[in-house]
Design a protein around this motif. Structure first.
Motif, PDB file in Angstrom:
ATOM      1  N   HIS A   1       0.832  -1.209   0.000  1.00 51.59           N
ATOM      2  CA  HIS A   1       0.000   0.000   0.000  1.00 51.59           C
ATOM      3  C   HIS A   1       0.861   1.251   0.000  1.00 51.59           C
ATOM      4  CE1 HIS A   1       0.767  -0.602   4.288  1.00 51.59           C
ATOM      5  NE2 HIS A   1       0.262   0.602   4.572  1.00 51.59           N
TER       6      HIS A   1
ATOM      7  N   HIS B   1       1.429   3.913   2.024  1.00 52.47           N
ATOM      8  CA  HIS B   1       1.904   4.685   3.171  1.00 52.47           C
ATOM      9  C   HIS B   1       3.420   4.872   3.124  1.00 52.47           C
ATOM     10  CE1 HIS B   1      -1.819   4.112   5.933  1.00 52.47           C
ATOM     11  NE2 HIS B   1      -1.894   5.202   5.197  1.00 52.47           N
TER      12      HIS B   1
ATOM     13  N   HIS C   1       6.016   2.265   4.057  1.00 50.32           N
ATOM     14  CA  HIS C   1       6.053   1.083   3.193  1.00 50.32           C
ATOM     15  C   HIS C   1       6.607   1.381   1.794  1.00 50.32           C
ATOM     16  CE1 HIS C   1       3.559  -1.658   5.767  1.00 50.32           C
ATOM     17  NE2 HIS C   1       3.341  -0.485   6.336  1.00 50.32           N
TER      18      HIS C   1
ATOM     19  N   HIS D   1      -7.621  -0.114   5.477  1.00 51.25           N
ATOM     20  CA  HIS D   1      -6.490   0.654   6.022  1.00 51.25           C
ATOM     21  C   HIS D   1      -6.118   1.755   5.023  1.00 51.25           C
ATOM     22  CE1 HIS D   1      -2.717   1.415   8.147  1.00 51.25           C
ATOM     23  NE2 HIS D   1      -2.039   1.188   7.041  1.00 51.25           N
TER      24      HIS D   1
ATOM     25  N   ASP E   1      -0.328  -4.005   6.264  1.00 50.10           N
ATOM     26  CA  ASP E   1      -0.961  -3.439   7.458  1.00 50.10           C
ATOM     27  C   ASP E   1      -2.440  -3.815   7.557  1.00 50.10           C
ATOM     28  OD1 ASP E   1       1.419  -2.300   8.095  1.00 50.10           O
ATOM     29  OD2 ASP E   1       0.802  -0.220   7.772  1.00 50.10           O
TER      30      ASP E   1
HETATM   31 ZN   LIG Z   1       0.033   1.615   6.525  1.00 49.81          ZN
END
Ligand SMILES: [Zn+2]
Length: 225
Positions: free
Chosen positions: A59, A61, A64, A147, A166
């Protein structure tokens, strides 16, 4: 886990588990979620003699994804013989619903005080039902929003291995208190897509220790199966 080895490198102030998955014999593999500390990841790859065939993102974020563009550049330069064109290291994932996050990584970096964050556009967006290649294994892609809208997880049936990012943690689940978070969608993804994979499945998490589907299905306080 026959044939595939996992090396976990916690990166960024968020201690995100950047995970290197590789075949012990062929030394070919992937890097999942290089959030930062690119030199440290590249150093470990060189030390173990691992050839990275692709970078996978669960994802968008910062912890990451913010090191993905930098790691790609470093690896493509490192593998190119003198004077030859670099061998491409494509970035695959997440789902395109996370595009806005990947295009805002530099801004997230300024906000959270994370140096070196770079925006990134993957070579390939992933959809539910597609597959990604890790060494000699095909992993099924599950789209697990909640998320973030474009979060994906990777599962190989033969290895009984899930890379969960996550979505699911040992005794916990991903945060959904972002403006774009969706708590019900996250619970549904865990209940309907991950728990049915089987109690014996090993889960590699984006933060903290790993777990198994069985352990979470029986005791996770947020979602029981
Ligand atoms: Zn995350």
């Amino acid at each position: 886990m026959v044939g595939l080895k996992a090396a976990i490198v916690p990166v960024t102030p968020f201690q995100q588990n950047c995970t290197i998955l590789y075949d012990e014999r062929s030394r070919r593999g992937v890097v999942v979620d290089p959030g930062g500390e690119v030199e440290r990841i590249a150093g470990l790859l060189a030390e173990r003699g691992i050839v990275v065939e692709r970078i996978l993102l669960t994802h968008g974020h910062i912890d990451h994804a913010a090191g993905a563009a930098g790691l790609k550049t470093v690896l493509e330069c490192a593998t190119a013989p003198l004077g030859a064109a670099p061998l491409p290291v494509p970035i695959e994932g997440p789902n395109e619903a996370d595009r806005f996050l990947l295009e805002g990584l530099e801004e997230q970096g300024r906000m959270y005080g994370v140096a070196g964050a770079r925006n990134v556009t993957p070579e390939r967006w992933l959809e539910e039902g597609e597959q990604v290649r890790i060494a000699d294994y095909d992993f099924d892609v599950f789209h697990c929003p909640g998320h973030t809208p474009g979060h994906v997880t990777f599962f190989n049936r033969q290895l009984r291995l899930l890379v969960a990012g996550d979505v699911l943690f040992r005794g916990s689940i991903g945060r959904t208190d972002f403006p774009y978070g969706d708590h019900e969608a996250l619970l549904a993804a865990i209940r309907d897509k991950l728990y049915p994979l089987g109690d014996d499945v090993t889960v590699l998490c984006g933060h903290g220790p790993g777990t198994t589907i069985g352990q979470e299905r029986r005791s996770n306080p947020f979602v029981r199966g």
